[in-house]
Scaffold this motif. Structure first.
Motif, PDB file in Angstrom:
ATOM      1  N   GLY A   1       0.803  -1.216   0.000  1.00  0.00           N
ATOM      2  CA  GLY A   1       0.000   0.000   0.000  1.00  0.00           C
ATOM      3  C   GLY A   1       0.836   1.266   0.000  1.00  0.00           C
ATOM      4  O   GLY A   1       0.322   2.347  -0.265  1.00  0.00           O
ATOM      5  N   ALA A   2       2.138   1.132   0.289  1.00  0.00           N
ATOM      6  CA  ALA A   2       2.994   2.318   0.374  1.00  0.00           C
ATOM      7  C   ALA A   2       4.407   1.983  -0.083  1.00  0.00           C
ATOM      8  O   ALA A   2       4.946   0.927   0.245  1.00  0.00           O
ATOM      9  CB  ALA A   2       3.031   2.829   1.811  1.00  0.00           C
TER      10      ALA A   2
ATOM     11  N   LEU B   1       7.842  -5.243   6.520  1.00  0.00           N
ATOM     12  CA  LEU B   1       7.917  -4.685   5.175  1.00  0.00           C
ATOM     13  C   LEU B   1       7.690  -5.748   4.112  1.00  0.00           C
ATOM     14  O   LEU B   1       7.994  -6.922   4.310  1.00  0.00           O
ATOM     15  CB  LEU B   1       9.292  -4.044   4.954  1.00  0.00           C
ATOM     16  N   ASP B   2       7.209  -5.295   2.964  1.00  0.00           N
ATOM     17  CA  ASP B   2       7.078  -6.161   1.796  1.00  0.00           C
ATOM     18  C   ASP B   2       8.380  -6.213   1.006  1.00  0.00           C
ATOM     19  O   ASP B   2       8.607  -7.159   0.255  1.00  0.00           O
ATOM     20  CB  ASP B   2       5.958  -5.653   0.882  1.00  0.00           C
TER      21      ASP B   2
ATOM     22  N   HIS C   1       1.347  -0.135   4.809  1.00  0.00           N
ATOM     23  CA  HIS C   1       0.900   1.207   5.182  1.00  0.00           C
ATOM     24  C   HIS C   1       2.073   2.194   5.166  1.00  0.00           C
ATOM     25  O   HIS C   1       3.223   1.811   5.392  1.00  0.00           O
ATOM     26  CB  HIS C   1       0.265   1.185   6.576  1.00  0.00           C
ATOM     27  N   ARG C   2       1.769   3.472   4.950  1.00  0.00           N
ATOM     28  CA  ARG C   2       2.796   4.500   4.764  1.00  0.00           C
ATOM     29  C   ARG C   2       3.718   4.695   5.949  1.00  0.00           C
ATOM     30  O   ARG C   2       4.917   4.880   5.781  1.00  0.00           O
ATOM     31  CB  ARG C   2       2.162   5.828   4.371  1.00  0.00           C
TER      32      ARG C   2
ATOM     33  N   ALA D   1       6.560   2.272   5.989  1.00  0.00           N
ATOM     34  CA  ALA D   1       7.500   2.506   4.887  1.00  0.00           C
ATOM     35  C   ALA D   1       8.388   3.711   5.177  1.00  0.00           C
ATOM     36  O   ALA D   1       9.603   3.669   4.954  1.00  0.00           O
ATOM     37  CB  ALA D   1       6.743   2.694   3.576  1.00  0.00           C
ATOM     38  N   PHE D   2       7.790   4.798   5.691  1.00  0.00           N
ATOM     39  CA  PHE D   2       8.579   5.997   6.032  1.00  0.00           C
ATOM     40  C   PHE D   2       9.573   5.709   7.153  1.00  0.00           C
ATOM     41  O   PHE D   2      10.749   6.065   7.066  1.00  0.00           O
ATOM     42  CB  PHE D   2       7.663   7.153   6.453  1.00  0.00           C
ATOM     43  N   GLU D   3       9.094   5.102   8.231  1.00  0.00           N
ATOM     44  CA  GLU D   3       9.974   4.851   9.371  1.00  0.00           C
ATOM     45  C   GLU D   3      11.110   3.899   9.012  1.00  0.00           C
ATOM     46  O   GLU D   3      12.249   4.100   9.434  1.00  0.00           O
ATOM     47  CB  GLU D   3       9.166   4.324  10.559  1.00  0.00           C
TER      48      GLU D   3
END
Length: 158
Positions: free
Chosen positions: A28-29, A75-76, A102-103, A106-108
Motif C-alpha cells: 500500500g505504500a 515490510l514487503d 501502510h505508509r 514505509a517511512f519509518e
C-alpha cells in the motif's frame, strides 16, 4: 530484498520504477530516497567523495540492517543501492526504497535504514574539495539521529 554496492553511476529513477513494479498489487505504500554528494560544504566547493569499503563486510552489514527493518516494520520489500569508489558532486550516491502495507511503516523503515547507513556502515569516506582532501566522520547530528533508534528499541522492550 536487494542490496547492491556499485562503482557505476546510479540511475535512481530506474530503480524506483523497478521497485514499484516489483511491489504493485500487494504493497500500500512505497517510500524511496535518493542521496546526492553535496556540491558544497558551506562556502567550500566539493569536487567528489571517495568511499572505500570491504565488499563482504559492508554488504553483510547493510543486509543485516535491511533484515532488521523488514522484521521490525513487517515490510514487503527493501532495496539499498550504494555507490562506492569515487562519486562526483552532485551525483547520486545512495538509493533506498521500502514497501509496506501502510505508509508509516514505509517511512519509518526508510528513515531507519538511512540513519544506519550514514552512521553504522563501514565506509571510509574521503572528500575532495577545492581546498584539498579530508576524511569524513559522522556528524553529531548523525549520531543523535541514529541514537534514537536504540532508544526506541529499548523503550519497546520495557
Amino acid at each position: 530484498m536487494l542490496i547492491e554496492l556499485s562503482t557505476q553511476q546510479l540511475e535512481p529513477s530506474s530503480y524506483h520504477r523497478a521497485f514499484i513494479q516489483a511491489h504493485v498489487g500487494h504493497s500500500g505504500a512505497i517510500v524511496s530516497f535518493t542521496g546526492l554528494v553535496r556540491d558544497a560544504l558551506g562556502e567550500v566547493a566539493v569536487n567528489s567523495l571517495h568511499l572505500d569499503h570491504h565488499p563482504v563486510i559492508t554488504r553483510a552489514c547493510i543486509e543485516d540492517f535491511a533484515v532488521q527493518a523488514i522484521s521490525r516494520w513487517a515490510l514487503d520489500g527493501v532495496w539499498v543501492v550504494h555507490r562506492v569508489g569515487r562519486v562526483n558532486a552532485p551525483d547520486p550516491i545512495v538509493f533506498v526504497a521500502t514497501a509496506a502495507p501502510h505508509r508509516r511503516a514505509a517511512f519509518e523503515a526508510a528513515d531507519y535504514l538511512l540513519d544506519r547507513l550514514k552512521q553504522d556502515t563501514p565506509f571510509w569516506k574521503r572528500e575532495s574539495t577545492v581546498r584539498g582532501c579530508h576524511w569524513v566522520e559522522p556528524s553529531e547530528a548523525d549520531r543523535i539521529s541514529g541514537a534514537r533508534w536504540s532508544a526506541l528499541a529499548a523503550a519497546s522492550r520495557s
